[in-house]
Design an enzyme around this catalytic site. Structure first.
Site, short mmCIF file in Angstrom:
data_model
loop_
_atom_site.label_atom_id
_atom_site.label_comp_id
_atom_site.label_asym_id
_atom_site.label_seq_id
_atom_site.Cartn_x
_atom_site.Cartn_y
_atom_site.Cartn_z
N GLY A 3 2.86 2.40 10.64
CA GLY A 3 3.82 3.68 10.43
C GLY A 3 4.33 3.92 11.71
CB SER A 21 5.44 -1.77 12.07
OG SER A 21 5.12 -0.22 12.22
CG HIS A 47 -6.00 2.08 5.57
ND1 HIS A 47 -5.58 2.97 6.32
CD2 HIS A 47 -5.26 1.04 5.21
CE1 HIS A 47 -4.30 2.68 6.51
NE2 HIS A 47 -4.02 1.72 6.08
CG ASN A 59 -1.76 1.20 1.41
OD1 ASN A 59 -1.93 1.90 0.41
ND2 ASN A 59 -2.44 1.26 2.59
CG PHE A 60 2.89 2.56 -3.52
CD1 PHE A 60 3.41 1.44 -2.73
CD2 PHE A 60 3.36 2.78 -4.93
CE1 PHE A 60 4.32 0.25 -3.66
CE2 PHE A 60 4.03 2.00 -5.52
CZ PHE A 60 4.41 0.61 -5.15
CE LYS A 61 -0.36 3.34 4.75
NZ LYS A 61 -0.18 3.48 6.25
CD GLU A 92 -3.38 -2.32 7.71
OE1 GLU A 92 -2.32 -2.42 7.18
OE2 GLU A 92 -4.13 -1.45 7.35
CD GLU A 138 -2.83 5.59 6.64
OE1 GLU A 138 -2.87 5.64 5.42
OE2 GLU A 138 -1.74 5.10 7.50
P1 PGA Z 1 2.81 0.26 7.82
O1 PGA Z 1 1.53 0.42 7.07
O2 PGA Z 1 3.52 -0.86 7.18
O3 PGA Z 1 3.64 1.72 7.27
O4 PGA Z 1 2.67 0.23 9.33
C1 PGA Z 1 0.58 -0.45 6.87
C2 PGA Z 1 -0.79 0.18 6.39
O5 PGA Z 1 -1.21 0.95 6.85
O6 PGA Z 1 -1.31 -0.52 5.59
#
Ligand code: PGA
Length: 230
Positions: A163, A194, A88, A6-8, A157, A90
């Protein structure tokens, strides 16, 4: 195992192209039973050749129409994209996607026959209250979601692990996945938060983990392919 990147809001169209060239070189030797998904930002969606599935991080639940700033099925069809991330944390937090909105989006893309990676996860304050609170919180994120959908993959998650560089412990992943697997009738269940080359083996060896959804450590094609090939 499933390995999803997932590049976001990272990578451009050009750097995504370069990434995929490098990934294809490195993944020539991947195990046939493993599958790889790449979720670049919308501006980098395209038709790419390779041994992976390209998906979208988001889309509006419509074919097309007056939804300024959004993309719909028409824009995804152009590239043959039939895979989407929904729920997600976010998007739930920064884009104020309520459970109702998330569930509507899910139903729409289910009707369109999309493969859905559906994300759930609890904040730290809930984790600190104990396992029962965690499960209650997570199960509420299935409200309005058809867990029997055959193209459903769930990603657990924990928000406090996303992150932050600090993954959940083996014990936390293991107990949560065991309980979730029962609740979702054994659908594929990914862990995210992570995940990185240093802990990938440990995470993928946990019973009930069918793969990982990776943010930060997926941004570099070398690091992501190292995880896939681990
Ligand atoms: P991360 O993000 O690997 O940077 O913790 C995971 C995600 O949000 O899918």
């Amino acid at each position: 195992m499933i390995y999803a990147a997932n590049f976001k809001t990272n990578h451009t169209r050009q750097s995504t192209k370069n990434y995929i060239v490098e990934l294809n070189e490195k993944l020539g030797v991947k195990k046939p039973e493993d599958s790889v998904y790449i979720f670049p930002p919308s501006s980098a969606l395209d038709v790419y050749e390779g041994n992976f599935t390209l998906g979208t991080q988001n889309a509006y639940p419509a074919h097309n129409g007056a939804y300024t700033g959004e993309i719909g099925v028409e824009q995804l069809d152009e590239f043959g994209i039939k895979t989407i991330l929904i729920g997600h944390s976010e998007r739930r937090e920064y884009m104020a996607e309520t459970q109702e909105k998330v569930a509507n989006k899910f139903s729409f893309f289910q009707e369109q026959g999309f493969e859905i990676i559906y994300c759930i996860g609890e904040p730290l304050a809930i984790r600190e209250k104990g396992f029962e609170s965690v499960m209650q919180y997570l199960l509420a994120q299935f409200d309005g979601i058809d867990i029997n959908y055959d193209k459903l993959i769930v990603a657990y998650e924990p928000i406090w692990a996303i992150g932050t560089g600090r993954s959940a412990t083996v014990e936390e992943i293991s107990t949560t996945h065991r309980a979730l697997k029962k609740a979702i009738n054994d659908k594929p269940l990914l862990y995210g938060g992570s995940a990185k080359p240093e802990n990938i083996k440990e995470i993928t060896s946990i019973t009930g983990v069918d793969g990982v959804l990776v943010g930060s450590a997926s941004l570099d094609a070398g690091s992501f392919s190292e995880m896939v090939l681990s």
